[in-house]
Design an enzyme around this catalytic site. Structure first.
Site, PDB file in Angstrom:
ATOM      1  N   GLN A  29       0.866  -1.145   0.115  1.00 40.52           N
ATOM      2  CA  GLN A  29      -0.101  -0.091  -0.136  1.00 40.52           C
ATOM      3  C   GLN A  29       0.891   1.234  -0.031  1.00 40.52           C
ATOM      4  O   GLN A  29       2.017   1.040   0.409  1.00 40.52           O
ATOM      5  CB  GLN A  29      -0.764   0.049   1.093  1.00 40.52           C
ATOM      6  CG  GLN A  29       0.016  -0.302   2.615  1.00 40.52           C
ATOM      7  CD  GLN A  29      -1.064  -0.978   3.665  1.00 40.52           C
ATOM      8  OE1 GLN A  29      -2.175  -1.178   3.332  1.00 40.52           O
ATOM      9  NE2 GLN A  29      -0.334  -1.520   4.735  1.00 40.52           N
ATOM     10  N   HIS A  60      -7.740   3.075  20.315  1.00 44.22           N
ATOM     11  CA  HIS A  60      -6.824   1.891  20.922  1.00 44.22           C
ATOM     12  C   HIS A  60      -7.435   1.445  22.384  1.00 44.22           C
ATOM     13  O   HIS A  60      -7.544   0.254  22.570  1.00 44.22           O
ATOM     14  CB  HIS A  60      -5.501   2.392  20.980  1.00 44.22           C
ATOM     15  CG  HIS A  60      -4.896   2.627  19.665  1.00 44.22           C
ATOM     16  ND1 HIS A  60      -3.968   3.953  19.482  1.00 44.22           N
ATOM     17  CD2 HIS A  60      -4.776   1.836  18.566  1.00 44.22           C
ATOM     18  CE1 HIS A  60      -3.909   3.646  17.983  1.00 44.22           C
ATOM     19  NE2 HIS A  60      -4.233   2.294  17.626  1.00 44.22           N
ATOM     20  N   ASP A  84       0.832  -0.005  13.699  1.00 42.24           N
ATOM     21  CA  ASP A  84       1.135   1.196  14.474  1.00 42.24           C
ATOM     22  C   ASP A  84       1.510   0.993  15.978  1.00 42.24           C
ATOM     23  O   ASP A  84       2.368   1.882  16.606  1.00 42.24           O
ATOM     24  CB  ASP A  84       0.138   2.355  14.458  1.00 42.24           C
ATOM     25  CG  ASP A  84      -1.076   1.926  14.874  1.00 42.24           C
ATOM     26  OD1 ASP A  84      -1.368   1.677  16.020  1.00 42.24           O
ATOM     27  OD2 ASP A  84      -1.969   1.666  14.013  1.00 42.24           O
ATOM     28  N   GLY A 136      -2.221 -12.175   8.553  1.00 39.34           N
ATOM     29  CA  GLY A 136      -3.073 -12.648   9.809  1.00 39.34           C
ATOM     30  C   GLY A 136      -3.842 -14.133   9.131  1.00 39.34           C
ATOM     31  O   GLY A 136      -3.961 -14.734   9.959  1.00 39.34           O
ATOM     32  N   ASP A 153      -7.253  -5.433  14.595  1.00 38.90           N
ATOM     33  CA  ASP A 153      -7.045  -4.136  14.557  1.00 38.90           C
ATOM     34  C   ASP A 153      -6.750  -3.655  12.992  1.00 38.90           C
ATOM     35  O   ASP A 153      -5.497  -3.442  12.579  1.00 38.90           O
ATOM     36  CB  ASP A 153      -5.778  -3.683  15.428  1.00 38.90           C
ATOM     37  CG  ASP A 153      -5.447  -2.144  15.291  1.00 38.90           C
ATOM     38  OD1 ASP A 153      -6.253  -1.392  14.655  1.00 38.90           O
ATOM     39  OD2 ASP A 153      -4.468  -1.619  16.180  1.00 38.90           O
ATOM     40  N   ASP A 156      -9.509  -0.877   6.287  1.00 37.96           N
ATOM     41  CA  ASP A 156     -10.848  -1.254   5.981  1.00 37.96           C
ATOM     42  C   ASP A 156     -10.945  -2.458   5.016  1.00 37.96           C
ATOM     43  O   ASP A 156      -9.968  -3.151   4.667  1.00 37.96           O
ATOM     44  CB  ASP A 156     -11.274   0.003   4.962  1.00 37.96           C
ATOM     45  CG  ASP A 156     -11.550   1.335   5.845  1.00 37.96           C
ATOM     46  OD1 ASP A 156     -12.099   1.208   6.789  1.00 37.96           O
ATOM     47  OD2 ASP A 156     -11.414   2.149   5.212  1.00 37.96           O
ATOM     48  N   PRO A 160      -5.563  -5.624   1.446  1.00 40.20           N
ATOM     49  CA  PRO A 160      -4.795  -6.826   2.167  1.00 40.20           C
ATOM     50  C   PRO A 160      -5.758  -7.298   3.490  1.00 40.20           C
ATOM     51  O   PRO A 160      -5.567  -8.431   3.881  1.00 40.20           O
ATOM     52  CB  PRO A 160      -3.923  -6.213   2.572  1.00 40.20           C
ATOM     53  CG  PRO A 160      -3.776  -4.909   2.681  1.00 40.20           C
ATOM     54  CD  PRO A 160      -4.600  -4.255   1.605  1.00 40.20           C
TER      55      PRO A 160
HETATM   56  N1  SAM Z   1      -7.233   2.096  13.354  1.00 35.54           N
HETATM   57  C1  SAM Z   1      -7.117   1.507  12.042  1.00 35.54           C
HETATM   58  C2  SAM Z   1      -7.983   1.710  11.360  1.00 35.54           C
HETATM   59  O1  SAM Z   1      -9.393   1.132  11.807  1.00 35.54           O
HETATM   60  O2  SAM Z   1      -8.249   2.671  10.469  1.00 35.54           O
HETATM   61  C3  SAM Z   1      -6.359   0.343  11.724  1.00 35.54           C
HETATM   62  C4  SAM Z   1      -4.793   0.631  12.059  1.00 35.54           C
HETATM   63  S1  SAM Z   1      -3.650  -0.604  11.844  1.00 35.54           S
HETATM   64  C5  SAM Z   1      -2.552   0.552  11.113  1.00 35.54           C
HETATM   65  C6  SAM Z   1      -4.213  -1.625  10.305  1.00 35.54           C
HETATM   66  C7  SAM Z   1      -3.111  -2.654   9.645  1.00 35.54           C
HETATM   67  O3  SAM Z   1      -3.843  -3.754   9.274  1.00 35.54           O
HETATM   68  C8  SAM Z   1      -2.329  -1.779   8.767  1.00 35.54           C
HETATM   69  O4  SAM Z   1      -0.987  -1.608   9.184  1.00 35.54           O
HETATM   70  C9  SAM Z   1      -2.461  -2.974   7.480  1.00 35.54           C
HETATM   71  O5  SAM Z   1      -1.047  -3.032   6.837  1.00 35.54           O
HETATM   72  C10 SAM Z   1      -2.850  -3.966   8.265  1.00 35.54           C
HETATM   73  N2  SAM Z   1      -3.247  -5.372   7.629  1.00 35.54           N
HETATM   74  C11 SAM Z   1      -4.218  -5.198   6.629  1.00 35.54           C
HETATM   75  N3  SAM Z   1      -4.372  -6.361   6.296  1.00 35.54           N
HETATM   76  C12 SAM Z   1      -3.529  -7.214   6.946  1.00 35.54           C
HETATM   77  C13 SAM Z   1      -3.462  -8.809   7.094  1.00 35.54           C
HETATM   78  N4  SAM Z   1      -4.146  -9.512   5.973  1.00 35.54           N
HETATM   79  N5  SAM Z   1      -2.837  -9.262   7.991  1.00 35.54           N
HETATM   80  C14 SAM Z   1      -2.158  -8.365   8.932  1.00 35.54           C
HETATM   81  N6  SAM Z   1      -2.293  -7.272   9.132  1.00 35.54           N
HETATM   82  C15 SAM Z   1      -3.051  -6.706   7.885  1.00 35.54           C
END
Ligand code: SAM
Length: 274
Positions: A29, A60, A84, A136, A153, A156, A160
């Site tokens: 991304q 959080h 984060d 994940g 966490d 959208d 990914p």
């Molecule tokens: N607070 C946030 C929100 O609701 O907008 C979520 C923040 S956190 C930074 C979301 C994280 O999920 C991203 O860093 C993204 O890279 C990660 N992510 C997305 N798809 C994922 C997957 N399949 N496995 C693990 N992490 C994933």
């Protein structure tokens, strides 16, 4: 003067004035790190605001604490997404926790957060924390019946994270929890993302015996109204309202909020029950 707009739907968005911006491109991304006038540093992934220094505590605290408080003795906790580090920081406030795994797909999100968002990411190097840079969805295949609490966490349900809002994934989460385990997931905005919200909550309900949705006010998220959903097979969350939170040093979660955590506006419960 630089302004950044996050398009939250085709017709509305959030606009902030920016002092300075940095752009990174990862394998997964586009990552923007914006220094904004109103919200401090802001992390944006593929155009969507993830967290800001000013309001991150709300998201959080509200993702981590209800699930950890509802569990009798949470020792092993997994955070999926959350690169984060803000959720991990809140999890570590619970003294029973012995082991925290963070599974984030994008190494660059972790690196950018460590470099530019130290107040959020500061606990990622704690001795109890192990960081896995993995998807994940695959990560859970190898870990059955292990965790007390799993926190989703995620960004959208596009890109990914898309597969991680589906029934098949919630079944994997359930299989990775111990018998009395609890999941908490961020489940989008009921106001501006009604379909995402409804689908996520209904898929969770289809997998777990008990689930409860609750809300928090998060200024930089769509419509400022955000939802979370707790789920478990052997916990009905009824003890939550009596828990003492004085040692958690929270800024948003209060005794009164905890007491009425599941009080939803009628239009929100109507969406879930429809
Ligand atoms: N607070 C946030 C929100 O609701 O907008 C979520 C923040 S956190 C930074 C979301 C994280 O999920 C991203 O860093 C993204 O890279 C990660 N992510 C997305 N798809 C994922 C997957 N399949 N496995 C693990 N992490 C994933």
């Amino acid at each position: 003067m630089i302004w950044f707009t996050e398009y939250q739907t085709k017709n509305t968005g959030l606009t902030v004035r920016v002092k300075e911006s940095r752009r990174f491109q990862s394998e997964f991304q586009e990552i923007l790190l914006l220094d904004t006038y109103e919200y401090g540093k802001m992390l944006v992934l593929d155009g969507a605001v993830q967290t800001t220094e000013r309001d991150e505590f709300i998201y959080h605290e509200m993702l981590a604490h209800p699930a950890l408080l509802a569990h009798q003795n949470p020792k092993r906790v997994l955070v999926i997404g959350g690169g984060d580090g803000g959720t991990v920081r809140e999890v570590l406030k619970h003294s029973t926790v012995e082991e925290v795994h963070l599974c984030e797909i994008d190494k660059m999100v972790i690196e950018v957060s460590k470099e530019y968002l130290p107040t959020i990411s500061g606990k990622l190097n704690d001795g109890k924390v192990t960081v896995f840079v993995e998807d994940g969805n695959k990560f859970l295949d190898e870990r059955k019946n292990y965790y007390d609490v799993i926190l989703l966490d995620l960004s959208d349900p596009v890109g990914p994270a898309e597969a991680l809002f589906k029934r098949n994934f919630y079944q994997k989460v359930k299989a990775s929890l111990r018998e009395d385990g609890i999941m908490a997931a961020q489940t989008e905005s009921p106001f501006l993302q009604e379909e995402y919200f409804k689908t996520a909550v209904q898929e969770i309900k289809a997998v777990f015996k008990n689930s409860q949705t609750y809300l928090a006010f998060i200024p930089t998220y769509p419509a400022g109204m955000w939802s979370f959903t707790l789920a478990s097979d052997n916990n009905d969350f009824s003890t939550l309202k009596d828990k003492n939170i004085s040692n958690l040093n929270t800024k948003y979660l209060s005794d009164k909020i905890l007491n009425s955590l599941f009080a939803l506006p009628k239009f929100v419960s109507d969406i879930i029950e429809k």
